[in-house]
Structures are given as C-alpha cells and as structure tokens.
Design a protein around this motif. Structure first.
Motif, short mmCIF file in Angstrom:
data_model
loop_
_atom_site.label_atom_id
_atom_site.label_comp_id
_atom_site.label_asym_id
_atom_site.label_seq_id
_atom_site.Cartn_x
_atom_site.Cartn_y
_atom_site.Cartn_z
N TYR A 14 0.79 -1.21 0.00
CA TYR A 14 0.00 0.00 0.00
C TYR A 14 0.84 1.29 0.00
N ASN A 32 -12.01 -1.25 2.49
CA ASN A 32 -11.23 -2.40 2.06
C ASN A 32 -12.13 -3.61 1.83
N HIS A 43 -5.11 -1.58 6.36
CA HIS A 43 -6.35 -2.15 5.84
C HIS A 43 -7.53 -1.20 6.05
N SER A 46 -9.39 2.46 5.19
CA SER A 46 -9.49 3.49 4.15
C SER A 46 -10.49 4.54 4.61
N GLU A 79 -14.95 2.79 9.39
CA GLU A 79 -13.52 2.50 9.38
C GLU A 79 -12.99 2.28 10.79
#
Length: 272
Positions: A59, A151, A210, A212, A221
């Motif tokens: 990432y 994710n 992991h 976003s 999130e």
C-alpha cells in the motif's frame, strides 16, 4: 589384615582405568542438537528482514507498482476494475519474484519451513481460533455500525466480478506477501530490540493499512480497525510461536473463509 602391596596395585589399576576413560572422551562422536526453541526469524540476517519489509510494505510500494501495472493493462479493452485487479495480481507476483531472488541465500530457512508439516497443522488450528476471534469482534463492532469498511467493500465487489483472480490474490499471494512483510520483516526487526514493541507496532501497522477513509464513513472505518488489529495480533503470535509456514497457513485459512462467505452470501441474496 590387608596386604599393602595388593592395595597399592589395586589403586594403581583403578587410576589407569580412569585415565584411559578420560582419554577416550576425546574420541567420542558427540553431536550437539540445536535448541528447538530458537526463534525462527533469528535464522534470517538483518538485511533479508529489512528487504522483506521494504519490498513488501504494501500500500506504499505496492500501490506504486499497481498503478504502473494498471497503466499497462489500461491499453487493453478491459474495465477499470479488472485492470486494477490484474495490476494487484502482477504486483504480488513481482514481489514474490524479488523476494525469491534476494532471499536465495536463506533458502535453507524457507525449505525447512515448507517441509515441516506440523507448522501447517498449527496454522490451521490458529487460523480457526483467529477466525472465531474475528467473528466475535465483528459482532461486537456490528452493534455500533453494520457498514463495511472500504477495504472489505472493494474485496467483495472484486470477488463477485472476478472470483478466480481474487482467489489467487487474496487467498494465495496476499497472505504470503503480507506475512513476509509484517511478520518476518517488520516484527522480525523490531523484536531484536523489544519483542512486545514488535508485536504492538507490527499489529497496529497491519491494521492501519487495511483501513481506508475515502469511500465509507469514519465510524465504519473505526469499527473495522479492532477487527484487523485482532487478526494481526493473533497472526503475529502464530508466527512467534510456530514460524512462517504456520502464520501463512492461518492467514490463508482466514482469507479463504472470507472468500467463501462472500460467494455464499451474495449467491443466496440473488436467489431470494
């Protein structure tokens, strides 16, 4: 009454026997058995761990690779989502090739990991434990928010559209690359200074990447973070306790369960 001559002779014979026994010790073939409790990642040199961390630190580096591959695939008549999925597939493959080339000098370590079947059994056991813990934490977080994080939404969408490619990426290549990165690389380097620090930092970073904040709400999130943190902590413990093959197996087991759950859930949804 003892005969002094016989007593002296007996002592002399006993001394000679002891002396001969001591002399023969040097001729014995003594094999030193390595300590089986030796930490697995101690067998890897620091340069290899650092490279595993840098090349697979997903990432960041992987995102760059993925964008480059996406540009290549965009020249073909395929959808944007498929281009990104193929990009991720080729990215993981590229990373694995690099890892193989650079870590060739540690091939004995990897061969021993692959050959030890007990590690796979431990991996399956800890994979089941981790999956149960994930479901429990997911249930608790679901009491706050039922929305999937970014994710998970992306994985579900791509799994439904390109199941074969996603199976290769998420069930096979992804776990291998991530375990080499976060467990062997990041945790392996940090544990040389402090093991607890290694567990905490590697687990936090694994969970953070992991998450976003682009397509979903903040609460979704934040609720997903404890789930990934739980998974990462247990995978790190699996690696610490049983080695790389075990943590990779556990990671594959978890991702496979998620992959199957997505297919079953949406298949039933369509039927209804």
């Amino acid at each position: 009454m003892l005969n002094s001559g016989d007593s002296y002779q007996n002592k002399k014979d006993d001394f000679n026997e002891i002396n001969n026994s001591v002399s023969n010790v040097g001729n014995l073939d003594i094999k030193i058995v390595p300590n089986s409790n030796k930490k697995d990642d101690k067998k890897l040199d620091r340069i290899s761990k650092l490279f595993l961390l840098l090349i697979g630190f997903s990432y960041i580096g992987l995102t760059v690779f993925s964008l480059l591959w996406a540009i290549v695939f965009s020249g073909f008549n395929i959808s944007e989502n498929l281009a990104l999925t193929l990009a991720e597939l080729f990215t993981y493959f590229s990373v694995l090739v690099c890892l193989f080339l650079v870590c060739k000098r540690n091939k004995e370590y990897f061969i021993n990991e692959i050959k030890d079947y007990k590690k796979y059994l431990y991996g399956l056991a800890w994979g089941a434990i981790t999956l149960a813990a994930e479901l429990l934490v997911s249930y608790l977080m679901g009491l706050i928010s039922t929305e999937n994080n970014g994710n998970q939404e992306m994985i579900e969408m791509l799994t439904l559209n390109y199941p074969t490619i996603l199976f290769i990426v998420t069930v096979i290549l992804g776990p291998i690359c991530e375990e080499l990165t976060y467990r062997v690389g990041l945790f392996g380097l940090l544990r040389e200074k402090n093991e607890i620090l290694g567990i905490v930092v590697s687990s936090l970073i694994f969970a953070a990447v992991h998450i976003s904040f682009t397509d979903t709400t903040l609460i979704a999130e934040l609720c997903a973070f404890p789930i990934y943190l739980t998974i990462s902590f247990l995978l790190t413990y699996t690696y610490k306790r049983h080695g790389l093959a075990a943590s990779v197996t556990a990671h594959m087991f978890i991702n496979l369960a998620s992959f199957i759950r997505i297919l079953i859930y949406y298949n039933n949804l369509w039927k209804n």
